[in-house]
Write a protein that holds these residues in place. Structure first.
Motif, PDB file in Angstrom:
ATOM      1  N   ALA A  40       0.812  -1.212   0.000  1.00  0.00           N
ATOM      2  CA  ALA A  40       0.000   0.000   0.000  1.00  0.00           C
ATOM      3  C   ALA A  40       0.847   1.265   0.000  1.00  0.00           C
ATOM      4  CB  ALA A  40      -0.929  -0.001   1.221  1.00  0.00           C
ATOM      5  N   SER A  41       2.003   1.224   0.668  1.00  0.00           N
ATOM      6  CA  SER A  41       2.815   2.441   0.816  1.00  0.00           C
ATOM      7  C   SER A  41       3.862   2.588  -0.280  1.00  0.00           C
ATOM      8  CB  SER A  41       3.497   2.442   2.186  1.00  0.00           C
ATOM      9  OG  SER A  41       4.287   1.275   2.368  1.00  0.00           O
ATOM     10  N   ILE A  42       4.715   1.581  -0.459  1.00  0.00           N
ATOM     11  CA  ILE A  42       5.807   1.702  -1.422  1.00  0.00           C
ATOM     12  C   ILE A  42       5.282   1.771  -2.846  1.00  0.00           C
ATOM     13  CG2 ILE A  42       7.939   0.666  -2.263  1.00  0.00           C
ATOM     14  CD1 ILE A  42       7.983   1.777   0.640  1.00  0.00           C
ATOM     15  N   VAL A  90       9.756  12.025  -1.502  1.00  0.00           N
ATOM     16  CA  VAL A  90      10.219  12.003  -0.107  1.00  0.00           C
ATOM     17  C   VAL A  90       9.082  12.304   0.851  1.00  0.00           C
ATOM     18  CG1 VAL A  90      11.580  13.304   1.575  1.00  0.00           C
ATOM     19  CG2 VAL A  90      12.654  12.459  -0.509  1.00  0.00           C
ATOM     20  N   TYR A  91       8.260  13.277   0.515  1.00  0.00           N
ATOM     21  CA  TYR A  91       7.247  13.718   1.468  1.00  0.00           C
ATOM     22  C   TYR A  91       6.008  12.833   1.444  1.00  0.00           C
ATOM     23  CZ  TYR A  91      10.535  17.238   2.384  1.00  0.00           C
ATOM     24  OH  TYR A  91      11.706  17.859   2.767  1.00  0.00           O
ATOM     25  N   CYS A  92       5.947  11.904   0.477  1.00  0.00           N
ATOM     26  CA  CYS A  92       4.983  10.809   0.555  1.00  0.00           C
ATOM     27  C   CYS A  92       5.593   9.633   1.301  1.00  0.00           C
ATOM     28  CB  CYS A  92       4.585  10.353  -0.849  1.00  0.00           C
ATOM     29  SG  CYS A  92       3.795  11.611  -1.847  1.00  0.00           S
ATOM     30  N   LEU A  93       6.900   9.426   1.094  1.00  0.00           N
ATOM     31  CA  LEU A  93       7.578   8.258   1.641  1.00  0.00           C
ATOM     32  C   LEU A  93       7.910   8.381   3.120  1.00  0.00           C
ATOM     33  CD1 LEU A  93       9.150   5.559   1.276  1.00  0.00           C
ATOM     34  CD2 LEU A  93      11.108   6.930   0.511  1.00  0.00           C
ATOM     35  N   ALA A  94       8.247   9.588   3.583  1.00  0.00           N
ATOM     36  CA  ALA A  94       8.837   9.757   4.915  1.00  0.00           C
ATOM     37  C   ALA A  94       8.048   9.084   6.041  1.00  0.00           C
ATOM     38  CB  ALA A  94       9.054  11.239   5.213  1.00  0.00           C
ATOM     39  N   LEU A 140       6.397  12.200  12.630  1.00  0.00           N
ATOM     40  CA  LEU A 140       6.166  11.320  11.491  1.00  0.00           C
ATOM     41  C   LEU A 140       7.114  11.613  10.332  1.00  0.00           C
ATOM     42  CD1 LEU A 140       2.265  11.286  11.535  1.00  0.00           C
ATOM     43  CD2 LEU A 140       3.763   9.340  12.010  1.00  0.00           C
ATOM     44  N   PHE A 141       7.756  12.779  10.374  1.00  0.00           N
ATOM     45  CA  PHE A 141       8.705  13.151   9.317  1.00  0.00           C
ATOM     46  C   PHE A 141      10.140  13.163   9.834  1.00  0.00           C
ATOM     47  CE2 PHE A 141       4.636  14.599   7.840  1.00  0.00           C
ATOM     48  CZ  PHE A 141       4.670  14.342   6.479  1.00  0.00           C
TER      49      PHE A 141
END
Length: 265
Positions: A40-42, A90-94, A140-141
């Protein structure tokens, strides 16, 4: 804005993950443990990376994905588009990456000695809620600066390596064969991880630092402290497993991405 690149990126990211997940969780007891959360994330992050990359190239060169073999963009344009894709992802992945690192660094229940306390986190959602409550939204970041420094230039190198290898082995104007796409994608993954590994080490340490208040004051302090305590070799810890994972994952990712777009086009 063409959306097929985002969809192809999501599907190819999920397919690559199926290969890469056992390597990514080699420190865990379950070989394919927790597949739903990474898919779901990657896969979503991969969708952002490839979608932003392709649409940035469209803006820079006015050529669609289907036209780029006949009118190949310059390597400078490829690098810029890759860097922008890396920065945006990055700001979706962090937050997802932080949760993954925290979960992977806690001992499995079956591996705990009798009488030891239960795991700190019960799963991805509990981990995210706990971080938010204990460290605030910024928690979270945690590690996002190191992630930005890692992924922005690395994704530029990633796409340039792939394009260069495809062009070197393919006649002008023709699509590369499946074998050439697999090789180019695999070596693009290795090249990117060779550059990314030092900052990946720093990023992971900063993400875990939230559990130990005041462990590091920032990226530079983490780098200096790590080198002073463990030597320069610490920055290449994990390079072997990262490279072993990178080749098959990125080979499959690029092959599925390319052929999905060709079949739709």
């Amino acid at each position: 804005m063409p959306v097929e690149e985002f969809v192809a990126g999501w599907i190819s990211g999920a397919l690559g993950l199926v290969l890469g997940h056992p390597f990514d969780t080699v420190k865990l007891l379950g070989f394919f443990k927790g597949m739903s959360f990474p898919i779901a994330s990657i896969a979503m992050v991969n969708s952002v990376l490839f979608g932003v990359y392709s649409n940035t190239l469209l803006a820079l060169t006015a050529t669609s994905h289907r036209e780029r073999r006949a009118q190949p963009p310059s390597y400078i344009h490829v690098f810029i588009a890759g860097c922008i894709g890396g920065f945006v992802q990055v700001y979706c992945l962090a937050p997802f990456d932080l949760i993954k690192v925290r979960l992977q660094n806690q001992t499995e229940p079956r591996a705990r000695p009798p009488g030891s306390p239960p795991p700190r986190y019960r799963g991805p959602v509990h981990c995210a809620v706990s971080i938010f409550q204990e460290e605030g939204p910024r928690g979270l970041f945690r590690g996002a600066w190191a992630l930005t420094l890692r992924d922005t230039p690395t994704m530029g190198i990633y796409f340039v390596t792939y394009e260069w290898l495809c062009r070197q082995s393919t006649r002008d104007g023709q699509d590369p064969s499946p074998a050439r796409v697999l090789v180019a994608g695999g070596f693009a993954g290795i090249a990117s991880w060779a550059v990314a590994t030092p900052l990946d080490v720093i990023k992971s340490r900063l993400q875990m630092a939230g559990l130990k208040r005041g462990a590091y004051r920032g990226v530079l302090d983490c780098m200096v402290s790590s080198a002073r305590q463990e030597g320069l070799g610490v920055f290449f810890r994990g390079l072997t497993i990262n490279s072993a994972r990178a080749f098959p994952v990125n080979a499959v990712t690029f092959l599925s991405y390319e052929y999905l777009l060709r079949s739709w086009g």
